[in-house]
Design a protein around this motif. Structure first.
Motif, mmCIF file in Angstrom:
data_model
loop_
_atom_site.group_PDB
_atom_site.id
_atom_site.type_symbol
_atom_site.label_atom_id
_atom_site.label_comp_id
_atom_site.label_asym_id
_atom_site.label_seq_id
_atom_site.Cartn_x
_atom_site.Cartn_y
_atom_site.Cartn_z
ATOM 1 N N ILE A 141 -3.488 -9.286 -3.418
ATOM 2 C CA ILE A 141 -2.680 -8.328 -2.597
ATOM 3 C C ILE A 141 -1.749 -9.029 -1.402
ATOM 4 O O ILE A 141 -2.355 -10.233 -0.606
ATOM 5 N N GLY A 142 -0.532 -8.884 -1.477
ATOM 6 C CA GLY A 142 0.184 -9.359 -0.508
ATOM 7 C C GLY A 142 0.561 -8.317 0.534
ATOM 8 O O GLY A 142 1.288 -7.240 0.379
ATOM 9 N N THR A 143 0.259 -8.273 1.961
ATOM 10 C CA THR A 143 0.623 -7.354 2.814
ATOM 11 C C THR A 143 1.512 -7.687 3.672
ATOM 12 O O THR A 143 2.101 -8.978 3.621
ATOM 13 N N ASP A 144 2.283 -6.864 4.352
ATOM 14 C CA ASP A 144 3.470 -7.110 4.817
ATOM 15 C C ASP A 144 3.474 -7.434 6.636
ATOM 16 O O ASP A 144 4.691 -7.285 7.216
ATOM 17 N N GLU A 145 2.440 -7.997 6.927
ATOM 18 C CA GLU A 145 2.290 -8.534 8.237
ATOM 19 C C GLU A 145 3.047 -9.901 8.346
ATOM 20 O O GLU A 145 3.171 -10.812 7.296
ATOM 21 N N ARG A 146 3.532 -10.098 9.292
ATOM 22 C CA ARG A 146 4.703 -11.314 9.547
ATOM 23 C C ARG A 146 3.872 -12.242 10.700
ATOM 24 O O ARG A 146 4.608 -13.033 11.515
ATOM 25 N N ARG A 155 0.526 -2.363 5.006
ATOM 26 C CA ARG A 155 0.735 -2.000 3.662
ATOM 27 C C ARG A 155 0.741 -3.029 2.614
ATOM 28 O O ARG A 155 1.059 -4.245 2.943
ATOM 29 N N SER A 156 0.476 -2.815 1.560
ATOM 30 C CA SER A 156 0.419 -3.871 0.372
ATOM 31 C C SER A 156 1.850 -3.899 -0.364
ATOM 32 O O SER A 156 2.076 -3.005 -0.997
ATOM 33 N N ASP A 157 2.533 -5.014 0.101
ATOM 34 C CA ASP A 157 3.912 -5.062 -0.333
ATOM 35 C C ASP A 157 4.028 -5.603 -1.743
ATOM 36 O O ASP A 157 4.889 -5.310 -2.498
ATOM 37 N N CYS A 158 2.895 -6.213 -2.273
ATOM 38 C CA CYS A 158 2.648 -6.817 -3.496
ATOM 39 C C CYS A 158 1.332 -6.766 -3.870
ATOM 40 O O CYS A 158 0.609 -6.919 -3.442
ATOM 41 N N MET A 159 1.002 -6.381 -5.312
ATOM 42 C CA MET A 159 -0.083 -6.264 -5.899
ATOM 43 C C MET A 159 0.134 -6.927 -7.394
ATOM 44 O O MET A 159 1.008 -6.129 -8.035
ATOM 45 N N MET A 160 -1.136 -7.538 -7.632
ATOM 46 C CA MET A 160 -1.171 -8.163 -9.037
ATOM 47 C C MET A 160 -2.430 -8.516 -9.314
ATOM 48 O O MET A 160 -3.231 -8.657 -8.746
ATOM 49 N N ILE A 161 -2.647 -8.159 -10.692
ATOM 50 C CA ILE A 161 -4.042 -8.348 -11.196
ATOM 51 C C ILE A 161 -3.844 -9.690 -11.939
ATOM 52 O O ILE A 161 -2.852 -9.907 -12.764
ATOM 53 N N MET A 162 -4.747 -10.614 -11.460
ATOM 54 C CA MET A 162 -4.814 -12.101 -11.956
ATOM 55 C C MET A 162 -6.129 -11.960 -12.883
ATOM 56 O O MET A 162 -7.042 -11.765 -12.212
ATOM 57 N N SER A 163 -5.825 -12.262 -14.169
ATOM 58 C CA SER A 163 -6.946 -12.034 -15.168
ATOM 59 C C SER A 163 -6.910 -13.305 -15.783
ATOM 60 O O SER A 163 -6.176 -14.146 -16.320
ATOM 61 N N ASN A 189 -15.114 13.535 -3.831
ATOM 62 C CA ASN A 189 -14.554 13.910 -4.897
ATOM 63 C C ASN A 189 -12.929 14.675 -4.766
ATOM 64 O O ASN A 189 -12.294 15.332 -5.600
ATOM 65 N N GLN A 190 -12.514 14.455 -3.439
ATOM 66 C CA GLN A 190 -11.402 14.954 -2.960
ATOM 67 C C GLN A 190 -10.250 13.828 -2.924
ATOM 68 O O GLN A 190 -10.427 12.778 -2.486
ATOM 69 N N TYR A 191 -9.090 14.296 -3.813
ATOM 70 C CA TYR A 191 -8.255 13.412 -3.999
ATOM 71 C C TYR A 191 -6.673 13.701 -3.599
ATOM 72 O O TYR A 191 -6.681 15.059 -3.436
ATOM 73 N N SER A 192 -5.844 12.671 -3.428
ATOM 74 C CA SER A 192 -4.560 13.157 -2.831
ATOM 75 C C SER A 192 -3.634 12.201 -3.615
ATOM 76 O O SER A 192 -3.812 10.936 -4.052
ATOM 77 N N SER A 193 -2.392 12.439 -3.580
ATOM 78 C CA SER A 193 -1.347 11.641 -4.190
ATOM 79 C C SER A 193 -0.532 10.903 -3.340
ATOM 80 O O SER A 193 -0.164 11.300 -2.050
ATOM 81 N N THR A 194 -0.148 9.674 -3.417
ATOM 82 C CA THR A 194 0.721 9.144 -2.625
ATOM 83 C C THR A 194 1.324 7.858 -3.190
ATOM 84 O O THR A 194 0.754 7.378 -4.565
ATOM 85 N N LEU A 195 2.044 6.990 -2.712
ATOM 86 C CA LEU A 195 2.545 5.791 -3.480
ATOM 87 C C LEU A 195 1.507 4.619 -3.458
ATOM 88 O O LEU A 195 0.762 4.559 -2.484
ATOM 89 N N LEU A 196 1.425 3.707 -4.470
ATOM 90 C CA LEU A 196 0.519 2.778 -4.522
ATOM 91 C C LEU A 196 0.441 1.800 -3.308
ATOM 92 O O LEU A 196 -0.526 1.411 -2.850
ATOM 93 N N THR A 197 1.628 1.581 -2.892
ATOM 94 C CA THR A 197 1.703 0.773 -1.532
ATOM 95 C C THR A 197 1.194 1.168 -0.358
ATOM 96 O O THR A 197 0.625 0.485 0.405
ATOM 97 N N HIS A 198 0.982 2.525 -0.352
ATOM 98 C CA HIS A 198 0.409 3.227 0.998
ATOM 99 C C HIS A 198 -0.994 3.225 0.856
ATOM 100 O O HIS A 198 -1.639 3.532 1.971
ATOM 101 N N VAL A 199 -1.702 3.168 -0.437
ATOM 102 C CA VAL A 199 -3.187 3.207 -0.287
ATOM 103 C C VAL A 199 -3.940 2.115 0.476
ATOM 104 O O VAL A 199 -4.945 2.609 1.203
ATOM 105 N N PHE A 200 -3.295 1.198 0.422
ATOM 106 C CA PHE A 200 -3.990 0.063 1.423
ATOM 107 C C PHE A 200 -4.248 0.566 2.730
ATOM 108 O O PHE A 200 -5.073 0.276 3.517
ATOM 109 N N LYS A 201 -3.116 0.890 3.118
ATOM 110 C CA LYS A 201 -2.886 1.364 4.747
ATOM 111 C C LYS A 201 -4.006 2.478 4.918
ATOM 112 O O LYS A 201 -4.518 2.615 5.878
ATOM 113 N N TYR A 202 -4.229 3.320 3.979
ATOM 114 C CA TYR A 202 -5.317 4.430 4.174
ATOM 115 C C TYR A 202 -6.942 4.071 4.098
ATOM 116 O O TYR A 202 -7.406 4.758 4.451
#
Length: 388
Positions: A141-146, A155-163, A189-202
C-alpha cells in the motif's frame, strides 16, 4: 522481464601409511599376542599423544624403529574418536553462535519497523478463500502523505499484490487499478460502493484487506505500507535508479508538478538516472496517457529498486535499514517476516511477473468490472490453478 547446506564432508580415508585402522590393530594384536594395556595402568607405558602425532606426521620411520602399529594400544583410537567429537561439537557451537547472532541482528532491525499488531482483517467470516501453503500474498500500500509520519486520513494512491510462490520460485506484482468501483463493508453485512482508492480512508489497512479478499477471493491478510516520503528516501539511499524513458515521458516529466516541483534538467529518450523525487514524479505521471500506464510505471520503478538493492553492498543495506524501516508500517509478525525474507532471497533472483487488474477485455469501464473473471485469472497467475 516477464509480464504478466552446507555439508560437512569428513574424509576418513588414510593419507599416510601410518594412519591407524582399528580392525588392523585388532588383527595384529591377535597375531603377535600383544598384551593390551589395562585402563587402570597409567604408568610409563602410557602413550604420549604429542609423540605419537609426530610419528604419524612423519611417513618414514628411522631405520630400526618399532612399527607404530605395535607401539600404540587399542585405546588410542578411542581418543582419536574423542578428538573428532570435540571438533564436531566445536563447529556446531560456532554455527549456533552465528545463527543466534544473525537472528539477533534480524530482530534488531525488525524492531525498527512500525509494527501494527492490531490489524489483520476486520472480519473473520471470509472463509473458503483461494489459498495454498506454497503461496504468500502481501498487499503493498502506497498512501499519499508527503510527511515522515502516517495519517489516518490518507488515501491509498497505489495498491499491489506481491505474491511469492515457493513452488515455482517466482514473485508476481499485480497492480490493482485504484479507480475500480468496489463494494466495501460499512458494518456487519451492510455494504456500500466506492472507488478502491477511497476504501483505505474509510477503514485503513484492515478494511482494504477485507475488500481485496472478498472482491478477488484470495487469502491475503498481511500488508506493507509506505508513503511518498518513504518512497523518495529509499531511492535516494540507493543512489537513484535507472529508468528507460519514452519521448512522451520526457516531455511529461518536465511539466508534471508535484508539490510545485518539476524536473527542470535535461532528460533524454532512453535510460536516465533519476533521484527519489524524480522517480516519484515518474511513478505518478498519468496525464500523457492513462492511469493504466501510470501503474505500469510504478511497477517499473519497484523492479528498478529491486535490481539496485541486489547490487548494493551489505554496509549500504544496513545503513538504509536504519533510516528506512521506521518509515515502513506492517502487520507481518517477526517469524513470518524472517521466512518471507528467506523465500525472497531465492525467488527475487528470477524475473518478476507483472499484470494489472482489471485485465483487458474483462470490463467496459471501471464502474463495470467483471470481478469473477478477474478473480479466475488472478488465481491462475498466483497459484497456477483454478479454485474449483
Amino acid at each position: 522481464m516477464k509480464d504478466l547446506e552446507p555439508d560437512f564432508d569428513f574424509d576418513y580415508e588414510s593419507d599416510t601409511e601410518e594412519e591407524i585402522n582399528l580392525f588392523e590393530i585388532a588383527e595384529r594384536n591377535e597375531k603377535f599376542d600383544i598384551e593390551q594395556v589395562p585402563d587402570e595402568t597409567e604408568s610409563s607405558e602410557q602413550i604420549d599423544l604429542f609423540e605419537y602425532a609426530n610419528k604419524c606426521d612423519n611417513p618414514s620411520n628411522p631405520k630400526g624403529s618399532k612399527n607404530i602399529h605395535q607401539d600404540v594400544p587399542a585405546r588410542t583410537k578411542k581418543r582419536s574418536h574423542s578428538n573428532w567429537f570435540f571438533v564436531f561439537t566445536s563447529l556446531l557451537l560456532v554455527f549456533s553462535i552465528l545463527t543466534v547472532g544473525t537472528f539477533g541482528l534480524f530482530l534488531y532491525y525488525y524492531s525498527k519497523l512500525d509494527y501494527d499488531a492490531e490489524t489483520t482483517q476486520l472480519y473473520d467470516d471470509n472463509t473458503d478463500l483461494m489459498s495454498a501453503s506454497y503461496v504468500t500474498n502481501i498487499l503493498l500500500i502506497g498512501t499519499d502523505e508527503r510527511t515522515a509520519t502516517f495519517s489516518d486520513n490518507a488515501r491509498s494512491d497505489c495498491m499491489m499484490i506481491m505474491s511469492v510462490n515457493n513452488r515455482t520460485h517466482t514473485v508476481s506484482l499485480v497492480s490493482l487499478e485504484r479507480g475500480m468501483n468496489v463494494l466495501y463493508r460499512k458494518s456487519g453485512n451492510q455494504y456500500s460502493s466506492t472507488l478502491l482508492t477511497h476504501v483505505f480512508k474509510y477503514g485503513g489497512a484492515g478494511l482494504l484487506l477485507d475488500t481485496v479478499q472478498r472482491t478477488f477471493d484470495i487469502d491475503i491478510d498481511r500488508y506493507v505500507r509506505v508513503n511518498f516520503n518513504t518512497f523518495t528516501k529509499i531511492i535516494d539511499k540507493l543512489g537513484g535508479v535507472d529508468i528507460e524513458l519514452s519521448a512522451e515521458e520526457v516531455i511529461g516529466l518536465n511539466t508534471e508538478k508535484h508539490q510545485g516541483q518539476v524536473i527542470n534538467r535535461k532528460l533524454n529518450v532512453g535510460t536516465n538516472h533519476l533521484n527519489g523525487s524524480e522517480a516519484l514524479l515518474y511513478a505518478r505521471l498519468r496525464w500523457i496517457d492513462s492511469d493504466f500506464r501510470r501503474i505500469e510505471r510504478q511497477r517499473k520503478v519497484l523492479v528498478a529498486v529491486k535490481e539496485k538493492m541486489q547490487d548494493a553492498s551489505y554496509i549500504k543495506i544496513m545503513d538504509m535499514a536504519n533510516d528506512i524501516l521506521p518509515l515502513v508500517r506492517t502487520n507481518i509478525p517477526a517469524s513470518e517476516m524472517a521466512k518471507l525474507l528467506l523465500d525472497l532471497s531465492f525467488t527475487l533472483k528470477n524475473d518478476v511477473q507483472q499484470m494489472t487488474i482489471p485485465v483487458k477485455g474483462t470490463y467496459t469501464n471501471l464502474n463495470a468490472v467483471d470481478f469473477k473473471k478477474n478473480s479466475e485469472i488472478l488465481h491462475q497467475t498466483l497459484y497456477g490453478k483454478s479454485k474449483n
